[in-house]
Design a protein around this motif. Structure first.
Motif, PDB file in Angstrom:
ATOM      1  N   TRP A  97      20.701   5.615   7.803  1.00 45.87           N
ATOM      2  CA  TRP A  97      21.754   4.751   6.985  1.00 45.87           C
ATOM      3  C   TRP A  97      22.189   3.907   7.239  1.00 45.87           C
ATOM      4  O   TRP A  97      22.592   2.814   7.107  1.00 45.87           O
ATOM      5  CB  TRP A  97      22.657   5.545   5.956  1.00 45.87           C
ATOM      6  CG  TRP A  97      22.518   6.821   5.686  1.00 45.87           C
ATOM      7  CD1 TRP A  97      22.173   7.867   5.404  1.00 45.87           C
ATOM      8  CD2 TRP A  97      21.753   6.468   4.457  1.00 45.87           C
ATOM      9  NE1 TRP A  97      21.624   8.784   4.468  1.00 45.87           N
ATOM     10  CE2 TRP A  97      21.874   7.313   3.831  1.00 45.87           C
ATOM     11  CE3 TRP A  97      21.713   5.228   3.183  1.00 45.87           C
ATOM     12  CZ2 TRP A  97      20.663   7.807   2.524  1.00 45.87           C
ATOM     13  CZ3 TRP A  97      20.844   5.478   2.280  1.00 45.87           C
ATOM     14  CH2 TRP A  97      20.638   6.692   1.808  1.00 45.87           C
ATOM     15  N   LYS A  98      23.190   3.709   8.708  1.00 54.41           N
ATOM     16  CA  LYS A  98      23.090   2.642   9.446  1.00 54.41           C
ATOM     17  C   LYS A  98      22.016   1.268   9.868  1.00 54.41           C
ATOM     18  O   LYS A  98      22.511   0.264   8.768  1.00 54.41           O
ATOM     19  CB  LYS A  98      23.405   2.312  11.083  1.00 54.41           C
ATOM     20  CG  LYS A  98      24.198   1.743  11.227  1.00 54.41           C
ATOM     21  CD  LYS A  98      24.468   1.880  12.928  1.00 54.41           C
ATOM     22  CE  LYS A  98      24.709   0.261  14.123  1.00 54.41           C
ATOM     23  NZ  LYS A  98      24.589   1.027  15.551  1.00 54.41           N
ATOM     24  N   ILE A  99      21.096   1.862   9.572  1.00 52.43           N
ATOM     25  CA  ILE A  99      19.562   0.416   9.564  1.00 52.43           C
ATOM     26  C   ILE A  99      19.905  -0.097   8.190  1.00 52.43           C
ATOM     27  O   ILE A  99      20.154  -1.206   7.555  1.00 52.43           O
ATOM     28  CB  ILE A  99      18.774   0.908   9.856  1.00 52.43           C
ATOM     29  CG1 ILE A  99      18.847   1.103  11.725  1.00 52.43           C
ATOM     30  CG2 ILE A  99      17.241  -0.147   9.921  1.00 52.43           C
ATOM     31  CD1 ILE A  99      17.870   1.562  12.301  1.00 52.43           C
ATOM     32  N   ILE A 100      19.877   1.414   7.178  1.00 52.53           N
ATOM     33  CA  ILE A 100      19.563   0.737   5.601  1.00 52.53           C
ATOM     34  C   ILE A 100      20.243   0.009   5.272  1.00 52.53           C
ATOM     35  O   ILE A 100      20.461  -1.062   3.926  1.00 52.53           O
ATOM     36  CB  ILE A 100      19.385   2.449   4.906  1.00 52.53           C
ATOM     37  CG1 ILE A 100      18.315   2.911   5.268  1.00 52.53           C
ATOM     38  CG2 ILE A 100      19.546   1.943   3.207  1.00 52.53           C
ATOM     39  CD1 ILE A 100      18.194   4.216   5.012  1.00 52.53           C
ATOM     40  N   ASP A 101      21.378   0.734   5.206  1.00 49.81           N
ATOM     41  CA  ASP A 101      23.085  -0.250   5.331  1.00 49.81           C
ATOM     42  C   ASP A 101      23.543  -2.030   5.472  1.00 49.81           C
ATOM     43  O   ASP A 101      23.168  -2.410   4.894  1.00 49.81           O
ATOM     44  CB  ASP A 101      24.170   0.518   5.498  1.00 49.81           C
ATOM     45  CG  ASP A 101      24.291   1.746   4.471  1.00 49.81           C
ATOM     46  OD1 ASP A 101      23.956   1.754   3.363  1.00 49.81           O
ATOM     47  OD2 ASP A 101      25.172   3.084   5.295  1.00 49.81           O
ATOM     48  N   ARG A 105      13.258  -8.560  13.944  1.00 49.58           N
ATOM     49  CA  ARG A 105      13.890  -8.557  15.399  1.00 49.58           C
ATOM     50  C   ARG A 105      15.479  -8.956  14.711  1.00 49.58           C
ATOM     51  O   ARG A 105      16.734  -8.310  15.405  1.00 49.58           O
ATOM     52  CB  ARG A 105      13.896 -10.274  15.397  1.00 49.58           C
ATOM     53  CG  ARG A 105      14.662 -10.415  16.764  1.00 49.58           C
ATOM     54  CD  ARG A 105      14.091 -11.923  17.234  1.00 49.58           C
ATOM     55  NE  ARG A 105      12.525 -11.563  17.317  1.00 49.58           N
ATOM     56  CZ  ARG A 105      12.114 -12.243  19.291  1.00 49.58           C
ATOM     57  NH1 ARG A 105      13.241 -13.064  19.206  1.00 49.58           N
ATOM     58  NH2 ARG A 105      11.248 -11.895  19.309  1.00 49.58           N
ATOM     59  N   GLN A 106      15.908  -8.871  13.332  1.00 43.96           N
ATOM     60  CA  GLN A 106      17.179  -9.556  12.936  1.00 43.96           C
ATOM     61  C   GLN A 106      18.167  -7.847  12.736  1.00 43.96           C
ATOM     62  O   GLN A 106      19.115  -7.584  13.147  1.00 43.96           O
ATOM     63  CB  GLN A 106      17.071  -9.857  11.472  1.00 43.96           C
ATOM     64  CG  GLN A 106      16.495 -11.270  11.400  1.00 43.96           C
ATOM     65  CD  GLN A 106      16.118 -12.204   9.578  1.00 43.96           C
ATOM     66  OE1 GLN A 106      15.969 -11.132   8.634  1.00 43.96           O
ATOM     67  NE2 GLN A 106      17.041 -13.341   9.895  1.00 43.96           N
ATOM     68  N   ILE A 107      16.981  -6.855  12.897  1.00 40.51           N
ATOM     69  CA  ILE A 107      18.064  -4.761  12.433  1.00 40.51           C
ATOM     70  C   ILE A 107      18.345  -4.819  13.686  1.00 40.51           C
ATOM     71  O   ILE A 107      19.118  -4.230  13.867  1.00 40.51           O
ATOM     72  CB  ILE A 107      16.496  -4.729  11.463  1.00 40.51           C
ATOM     73  CG1 ILE A 107      16.201  -4.767  10.406  1.00 40.51           C
ATOM     74  CG2 ILE A 107      16.561  -3.009  12.135  1.00 40.51           C
ATOM     75  CD1 ILE A 107      14.555  -4.591   9.286  1.00 40.51           C
ATOM     76  N   THR A 108      17.248  -5.462  14.947  1.00 34.82           N
ATOM     77  CA  THR A 108      17.471  -4.854  16.296  1.00 34.82           C
ATOM     78  C   THR A 108      18.816  -5.618  16.842  1.00 34.82           C
ATOM     79  O   THR A 108      19.916  -5.073  16.747  1.00 34.82           O
ATOM     80  CB  THR A 108      16.269  -4.963  17.505  1.00 34.82           C
ATOM     81  OG1 THR A 108      16.214  -6.377  17.261  1.00 34.82           O
ATOM     82  CG2 THR A 108      15.155  -3.969  16.477  1.00 34.82           C
ATOM     83  N   ASN A 109      18.807  -6.626  16.549  1.00 41.04           N
ATOM     84  CA  ASN A 109      20.664  -7.395  17.133  1.00 41.04           C
ATOM     85  C   ASN A 109      21.832  -7.256  16.070  1.00 41.04           C
ATOM     86  O   ASN A 109      22.512  -7.270  16.507  1.00 41.04           O
ATOM     87  CB  ASN A 109      19.964  -9.170  16.766  1.00 41.04           C
ATOM     88  CG  ASN A 109      18.508  -9.754  17.165  1.00 41.04           C
ATOM     89  OD1 ASN A 109      18.054  -8.962  18.434  1.00 41.04           O
ATOM     90  ND2 ASN A 109      18.036 -11.506  17.351  1.00 41.04           N
ATOM     91  N   GLY A 110      21.041  -6.884  14.730  1.00 34.96           N
ATOM     92  CA  GLY A 110      22.462  -6.755  13.647  1.00 34.96           C
ATOM     93  C   GLY A 110      23.046  -5.110  12.985  1.00 34.96           C
ATOM     94  O   GLY A 110      23.932  -4.773  13.785  1.00 34.96           O
ATOM     95  N   THR A 111      21.892  -4.306  14.140  1.00 37.78           N
ATOM     96  CA  THR A 111      22.124  -2.749  14.144  1.00 37.78           C
ATOM     97  C   THR A 111      22.408  -2.520  16.063  1.00 37.78           C
ATOM     98  O   THR A 111      23.696  -1.418  16.165  1.00 37.78           O
ATOM     99  CB  THR A 111      21.681  -2.002  14.089  1.00 37.78           C
ATOM    100  OG1 THR A 111      20.317  -2.096  14.210  1.00 37.78           O
ATOM    101  CG2 THR A 111      20.855  -2.226  12.394  1.00 37.78           C
ATOM    102  N   GLY A 112      21.915  -3.339  16.801  1.00 46.14           N
ATOM    103  CA  GLY A 112      22.447  -2.676  17.787  1.00 46.14           C
ATOM    104  C   GLY A 112      21.245  -1.797  18.343  1.00 46.14           C
ATOM    105  O   GLY A 112      21.295  -1.228  19.518  1.00 46.14           O
TER     106      GLY A 112
END
Length: 102
Positions: A44-48, A64-71
Motif C-alpha cells: 500500500w505504501k508503494i501503491i499510494d 527509479r521514481q518509485i524506489t527514490n520516492g518510497t525508499g
C-alpha cells in the motif's frame, strides 16, 4: 472477472482508462489478477505513492521514481511485485502504463 470491475473501462493492455474510478477494493481485485493474493502495508505504501505521483503528474512513476520516492529498494520492489514491478503497480493503482516500459 469480478463484478466490481464490470463497470470499469480498461485499455487493450489491461490498464484502467479512468484513474478516478479506482478504489482500494478494486486494487485488491487487480492485485489478485496480477498474482498478488494479499496487499500488505508495504504494498500500500508503494501503491499510494504511485497514485499520488500519477495523479499529480498525469504519468505513472518509473521504477527509479518509485524506489527514490518510497525508499524501498529495487530488489524489494521485485519481491513485492514480481516480474515488472512498475507495470504491476501502475495496473493495481489504476494508472496508465509507465513510460519506457515495454
Amino acid at each position: 472477472m469480478s463484478e466490481l470491475l464490470a463497470a470499469i473501462k480498461f485499455n487493450a493492455e489491461g490498464y484502467m482508462t479512468d484513474p478516478n474510478q479506482w478504489t482500494r477494493e478494486i486494487a485488491e481485485v487487480l492485485a489478485k489478477q496480477e498474482g498478488i493474493d494479499t496487499l500488505t502495508p508495504e504494498h500500500w505504501k508503494i501503491i499510494d505513492f504511485c497514485r499520488q505521483t500519477g495523479l499529480a503528474t498525469g504519468k505513472s512513476p518509473t521504477l527509479r521514481q518509485i524506489t527514490n520516492g518510497t525508499g524501498i529498494s529495487t530488489k524489494d520492489l521485485f519481491a513485492l511485485f514480481p516480474k515488472g514491478p512498475a507495470k504491476k503497480v501502475a495496473k493495481i493503482a489504476g494508472l496508465g502504463k509507465p513510460e519506457g516500459c515495454v
